[in-house]
Design an enzyme around this catalytic site. Structure first.
Site, PDB file in Angstrom:
ATOM      1  N   ASP A  83     -89.483 -48.065 130.439  1.00  0.00           N
ATOM      2  CA  ASP A  83     -88.292 -48.490 131.174  1.00  0.00           C
ATOM      3  C   ASP A  83     -88.299 -48.004 132.616  1.00  0.00           C
ATOM      4  O   ASP A  83     -89.153 -47.197 133.007  1.00  0.00           O
ATOM      5  CB  ASP A  83     -87.019 -48.011 130.451  1.00  0.00           C
ATOM      6  CG  ASP A  83     -87.099 -46.553 129.997  1.00  0.00           C
ATOM      7  OD1 ASP A  83     -87.989 -45.818 130.476  1.00  0.00           O
ATOM      8  OD2 ASP A  83     -86.277 -46.140 129.161  1.00  0.00           O
ATOM      9  N   ASP A 118     -77.412 -40.482 122.530  1.00  0.00           N
ATOM     10  CA  ASP A 118     -76.698 -41.561 121.831  1.00  0.00           C
ATOM     11  C   ASP A 118     -77.613 -42.327 120.872  1.00  0.00           C
ATOM     12  O   ASP A 118     -77.255 -43.395 120.391  1.00  0.00           O
ATOM     13  CB  ASP A 118     -76.039 -42.511 122.854  1.00  0.00           C
ATOM     14  CG  ASP A 118     -77.052 -43.234 123.741  1.00  0.00           C
ATOM     15  OD1 ASP A 118     -78.277 -43.065 123.537  1.00  0.00           O
ATOM     16  OD2 ASP A 118     -76.620 -43.977 124.647  1.00  0.00           O
TER      17      ASP A 118
END
Ligand code: PGA
Length: 263
Positions: free
Chosen positions: A67, A136
């Site tokens: 990413d 998360d």
């Protein structure tokens, strides 16, 4: 899923470097998927050490990073492109032409994402994908709710991710809100997955993705679908696993199991 519980961050990093080194030695032109973040820094240090000792050759290795923040040029010291050169590529004999990090400044993001997926295909797919995990439960920037079939695309970061990553920026407002990330589906197509996590702060998330249900709310749980996923933890990150003793037992039996399988 093979869960390996190590004593501390150093041991975790060495064990992860062992898996990557083994891949490079077995296939000198392997395609590696690479990750950024605080967790893999020790793994990269160990790979650099082995390279400097003449034990690892990166000259034919091809890499694809997971990413990149949208909006950061490669020269920005918080871009993942910059991170990869700083923490690995500048210290080994990798050919820059074989390095792929998503572009944070792509003019047409959708076209870029399609191109990135095509490049992975053209390279023959990823042999081994290194992963971290976010607080998360994300892998790459596949935030909660990301389709488990998703491909490389733009994602909006969660408040939690922005908060987690603010430590690397001067101020919270400087953390980009958007990123280009490989999808969960892209990641699952790698031939082998290697996820590293350390510290008690990650313990709850780690327990969820290993022992909880497969859910897009914890995208790392998609690893449960992969036939060759290795997870390397330190004691802190493993501290909330219900079956930690069993994973340790399996690991202790591994030499015997290998002997039974391969003689
Ligand atoms: P960290 O990030 O290694 O800095 O904890 C992991 C991630 O967000 O994937």
């Amino acid at each position: 899923m093979e869960v390996i519980i190590t004593k501390d961050y150093d041991e975790m990093s060495k064990a992860a470097a062992d898996v990557i080194a083994e891949q490079i030695l077995r296939k000198p032109n392997a395609v590696l998927g690479l990750a950024t973040g605080g967790t893999p820094v020790g793994t990269y240090k160990e790979l650099i050490r082995r390279h400097k000792e003449g034990k690892l050759d990166f000259s034919k290795i091809v890499t694809f990073n997971l990413d990149e923040y949208l909006g950061l040029p490669t020269t920005h010291d918080q871009s993942y492109h910059y991170f990869m050169y700083d923490n690995l590529f500048s210290h080994v004999n990798i050919n820059p032409q074989n390095v792929h990090v998503p572009s944070g400044t792509a003019v047409n993001v959708e076209e870029f994402c399609e191109w990135y997926e095509d490049e992975i295909d053209k390279a023959g797919g990823i042999d081994l994908q290194l992963l971290g995990i976010g607080g998360d439960g994300h892998i790459a920037f596949n935030e909660p709710g990301s389709s488990l079939g998703s491909r490389t695309r733009m994602k909006t970061l969660t408040e939690e991710t922005i908060e987690d990553n603010a430590r690397f920026f001067d101020k919270r407002e400087d953390v980009p809100r958007f990123a280009i990330t490989m999808g969960v589906g892209t990641i699952l197509e790698a031939k082998k997955l290697l996820l590293v996590a350390n510290g008690e702060k990650k313990a709850e998330t780690v327990a969820k993705f290993i022992e909880g249900p497969i859910t897009s709310q914890v995208t790392a749980s998609a690893l449960q679908l992969h036939p060759h996923a290795i997870v390397i933890l330190d004691e802190g990150a493993a501290s909330k696993l219900e079956h930690a003793d069993y994973y340790k037992w399996v690991y202790a039996q591994k030499p015997k199991a290998m002997e039974l399988l391969h003689g």
